[in-house]
Motif scaffolding. Structure first.
Motif, PDB file in Angstrom:
ATOM      1  N   GLU A  46       1.058  -1.165   0.052  1.00 13.51           N
ATOM      2  CA  GLU A  46       0.056   0.089   0.214  1.00 13.51           C
ATOM      3  C   GLU A  46       0.873   1.423   0.154  1.00 13.51           C
ATOM      4  O   GLU A  46       1.715   1.326   1.061  1.00 13.51           O
ATOM      5  N   LEU A  47       0.980   1.836  -1.006  1.00 16.58           N
ATOM      6  CA  LEU A  47       1.533   3.100  -1.356  1.00 16.58           C
ATOM      7  C   LEU A  47       2.979   2.773  -1.211  1.00 16.58           C
ATOM      8  O   LEU A  47       3.568   1.926  -1.702  1.00 16.58           O
ATOM      9  N   ALA A  48       3.674   3.620  -0.105  1.00 17.35           N
ATOM     10  CA  ALA A  48       5.066   3.758  -0.219  1.00 17.35           C
ATOM     11  C   ALA A  48       5.685   2.889   1.035  1.00 17.35           C
ATOM     12  O   ALA A  48       5.046   2.853   1.989  1.00 17.35           O
ATOM     13  N   PRO A  49       6.761   2.271   1.036  1.00 18.89           N
ATOM     14  CA  PRO A  49       7.447   1.680   2.047  1.00 18.89           C
ATOM     15  C   PRO A  49       8.079   2.672   3.028  1.00 18.89           C
ATOM     16  O   PRO A  49       9.016   3.052   3.384  1.00 18.89           O
ATOM     17  N   ASP A  50       6.892   3.028   3.850  1.00 22.15           N
ATOM     18  CA  ASP A  50       7.321   4.129   4.854  1.00 22.15           C
ATOM     19  C   ASP A  50       7.850   3.751   5.880  1.00 22.15           C
ATOM     20  O   ASP A  50       8.568   4.595   7.029  1.00 22.15           O
ATOM     21  N   THR A  51       7.391   2.816   6.655  1.00 23.98           N
ATOM     22  CA  THR A  51       7.514   2.115   7.858  1.00 23.98           C
ATOM     23  C   THR A  51       8.666   1.376   8.053  1.00 23.98           C
ATOM     24  O   THR A  51       8.988   0.560   6.861  1.00 23.98           O
ATOM     25  N   ASP A  52       9.189   0.997   9.118  1.00 31.81           N
ATOM     26  CA  ASP A  52      10.324  -0.047   9.312  1.00 31.81           C
ATOM     27  C   ASP A  52       9.595  -1.600   8.990  1.00 31.81           C
ATOM     28  O   ASP A  52      10.331  -2.190   8.344  1.00 31.81           O
ATOM     29  N   GLU A  53       8.465  -1.610   9.315  1.00 35.47           N
ATOM     30  CA  GLU A  53       7.805  -2.979   8.828  1.00 35.47           C
ATOM     31  C   GLU A  53       7.837  -3.087   7.289  1.00 35.47           C
ATOM     32  O   GLU A  53       8.222  -4.193   6.843  1.00 35.47           O
ATOM     33  N   ASP A  54       7.568  -1.955   6.781  1.00 35.75           N
ATOM     34  CA  ASP A  54       7.284  -2.191   5.305  1.00 35.75           C
ATOM     35  C   ASP A  54       8.912  -2.348   4.612  1.00 35.75           C
ATOM     36  O   ASP A  54       8.873  -3.259   3.626  1.00 35.75           O
ATOM     37  N   VAL A  55       9.806  -1.835   4.880  1.00 34.44           N
ATOM     38  CA  VAL A  55      11.196  -2.180   4.660  1.00 34.44           C
ATOM     39  C   VAL A  55      11.558  -3.279   4.999  1.00 34.44           C
ATOM     40  O   VAL A  55      12.130  -4.069   4.039  1.00 34.44           O
ATOM     41  N   VAL A  56      11.335  -3.929   6.083  1.00 31.18           N
ATOM     42  CA  VAL A  56      11.518  -5.495   6.346  1.00 31.18           C
ATOM     43  C   VAL A  56      10.644  -6.214   5.508  1.00 31.18           C
ATOM     44  O   VAL A  56      11.462  -7.426   5.050  1.00 31.18           O
ATOM     45  N   CYS A  57       9.644  -6.067   5.307  1.00 32.39           N
ATOM     46  CA  CYS A  57       8.899  -6.949   4.235  1.00 32.39           C
ATOM     47  C   CYS A  57       9.578  -6.924   2.842  1.00 32.39           C
ATOM     48  O   CYS A  57       9.689  -8.003   2.246  1.00 32.39           O
ATOM     49  N   CYS A  58      10.121  -5.844   2.601  1.00 32.66           N
ATOM     50  CA  CYS A  58      10.978  -5.611   1.086  1.00 32.66           C
ATOM     51  C   CYS A  58      12.194  -6.470   1.287  1.00 32.66           C
ATOM     52  O   CYS A  58      12.493  -7.246   0.311  1.00 32.66           O
ATOM     53  N   GLN A  59      12.770  -6.325   2.295  1.00 37.11           N
ATOM     54  CA  GLN A  59      14.063  -7.267   2.603  1.00 37.11           C
ATOM     55  C   GLN A  59      13.722  -8.615   2.605  1.00 37.11           C
ATOM     56  O   GLN A  59      14.553  -9.365   2.066  1.00 37.11           O
ATOM     57  N   GLU A  60      12.783  -9.071   3.269  1.00 35.68           N
ATOM     58  CA  GLU A  60      12.392 -10.526   3.566  1.00 35.68           C
ATOM     59  C   GLU A  60      11.914 -11.053   2.300  1.00 35.68           C
ATOM     60  O   GLU A  60      12.299 -12.203   1.669  1.00 35.68           O
ATOM     61  N   PHE A  61      11.439 -10.303   1.302  1.00 39.90           N
ATOM     62  CA  PHE A  61      10.800 -10.753   0.086  1.00 39.90           C
ATOM     63  C   PHE A  61      12.193 -10.962  -0.707  1.00 39.90           C
ATOM     64  O   PHE A  61      12.197 -12.056  -1.344  1.00 39.90           O
ATOM     65  N   ALA A  62      13.137 -10.079  -0.702  1.00 38.61           N
ATOM     66  CA  ALA A  62      14.255 -10.355  -1.698  1.00 38.61           C
ATOM     67  C   ALA A  62      15.057 -11.508  -1.111  1.00 38.61           C
ATOM     68  O   ALA A  62      15.660 -12.372  -1.929  1.00 38.61           O
ATOM     69  N   THR A  63      15.165 -11.676   0.069  1.00 36.00           N
ATOM     70  CA  THR A  63      15.715 -12.751   0.776  1.00 36.00           C
ATOM     71  C   THR A  63      15.041 -13.940   0.375  1.00 36.00           C
ATOM     72  O   THR A  63      15.974 -15.105   0.088  1.00 36.00           O
ATOM     73  N   SER A  64      13.779 -14.122   0.559  1.00 38.78           N
ATOM     74  CA  SER A  64      13.135 -15.373   0.282  1.00 38.78           C
ATOM     75  C   SER A  64      13.252 -15.616  -1.329  1.00 38.78           C
ATOM     76  O   SER A  64      13.324 -16.739  -1.396  1.00 38.78           O
ATOM     77  N   PHE A  65      13.156 -14.692  -2.143  1.00 40.18           N
ATOM     78  CA  PHE A  65      13.311 -15.063  -3.583  1.00 40.18           C
ATOM     79  C   PHE A  65      14.697 -15.511  -3.874  1.00 40.18           C
ATOM     80  O   PHE A  65      14.858 -16.582  -4.392  1.00 40.18           O
ATOM     81  N   LEU A  66      15.788 -14.957  -3.093  1.00 40.76           N
ATOM     82  CA  LEU A  66      17.164 -15.849  -3.483  1.00 40.76           C
ATOM     83  C   LEU A  66      17.258 -17.014  -2.887  1.00 40.76           C
ATOM     84  O   LEU A  66      17.758 -18.090  -3.382  1.00 40.76           O
ATOM     85  N   THR A  67      16.699 -17.272  -1.710  1.00 44.76           N
ATOM     86  CA  THR A  67      16.511 -18.674  -1.198  1.00 44.76           C
ATOM     87  C   THR A  67      15.851 -19.546  -2.076  1.00 44.76           C
ATOM     88  O   THR A  67      16.322 -20.755  -2.407  1.00 44.76           O
ATOM     89  N   TRP A  68      14.699 -19.275  -2.280  1.00 43.77           N
ATOM     90  CA  TRP A  68      13.794 -20.042  -3.455  1.00 43.77           C
ATOM     91  C   TRP A  68      14.859 -20.221  -5.098  1.00 43.77           C
ATOM     92  O   TRP A  68      14.738 -21.299  -5.398  1.00 43.77           O
ATOM     93  N   ALA A  69      15.499 -19.216  -5.199  1.00 43.32           N
ATOM     94  CA  ALA A  69      16.194 -19.235  -6.601  1.00 43.32           C
ATOM     95  C   ALA A  69      17.336 -20.572  -6.237  1.00 43.32           C
ATOM     96  O   ALA A  69      17.504 -21.057  -7.145  1.00 43.32           O
TER      97      ALA A  69
END
Length: 158
Positions: A123-146
């Motif tokens: 939802e909109l911009a990654p403004d909160t610490d929780e949003d940033v962590v969500c993006c970081q976890e997505f990237a990390t999960s993607f690499l683990t899956w790959a």
């Protein structure tokens, strides 16, 4: 390993997400380029190990104008052996939240690419610490899956 983060962003929200993803991938030792969809040459996609595609959703669930040509060109490619993930920003006040993410996801499945089963919708911009962590976890999960897919392919060959 090389990654491309290609995105469309009008208000900067999806670009902010892309920047967090880039920083996370680079922190994992992945050489990462970031560019807007309308500056991306689709013929170059096969030169990357990982491709992350991000887009905001326009109007009532449509792809933004600057993503349409990229979408059309990619839909005609065979992207075998490329690991792809999809992300984007949206606004819950519209009836089809982050529909561009679904549109890209479905199209990429038809290209033969290995498409990460999770998507990142914000939802909109990654403004909160929780949003940033969500993006970081997505990237990390993607690499683990790959990495799992790569290991499975190596095991299958040997």
């Amino acid at each position: 390993m090389k990654a491309l983060i290609a995105f469309a962003s009008m208000s900067g929200n999806t670009e902010d997400m892309a920047a967090i993803l880039k920083e996370t991938l680079e922190g994992k030792g992945i050489e990462t380029e970031m560019m807007e969809l309308d500056d991306t040459n689709v013929e170059d996609l096969s030169s990357y190990d990982y491709v992350l595609i991000g887009s905001y959703t326009w109007g009532d669930g449509d792809l933004p104008y600057e993503a349409e040509d990229f979408y059309e060109e990619v839909s005609s490619l065979e992207l075998n052996d490329i690991k792809v993930a999809v992300f984007g920003s949206g606004d819950y006040s519209y009836p089809k939240f982050c529909e561009a993410v679904h549109t890209f996801y479905d199209m990429l499945k038809t290209t033969g690419a290995s498409v990460f089963p999770e998507t990142l919708k914000m939802e909109l911009a990654p403004d909160t610490d929780e949003d940033v962590v969500c993006c970081q976890e997505f990237a990390t999960s993607f690499l683990t899956w790959a990495a799992f897919l790569e290991k499975r392919a190596e095991d299958h060959v040997s």
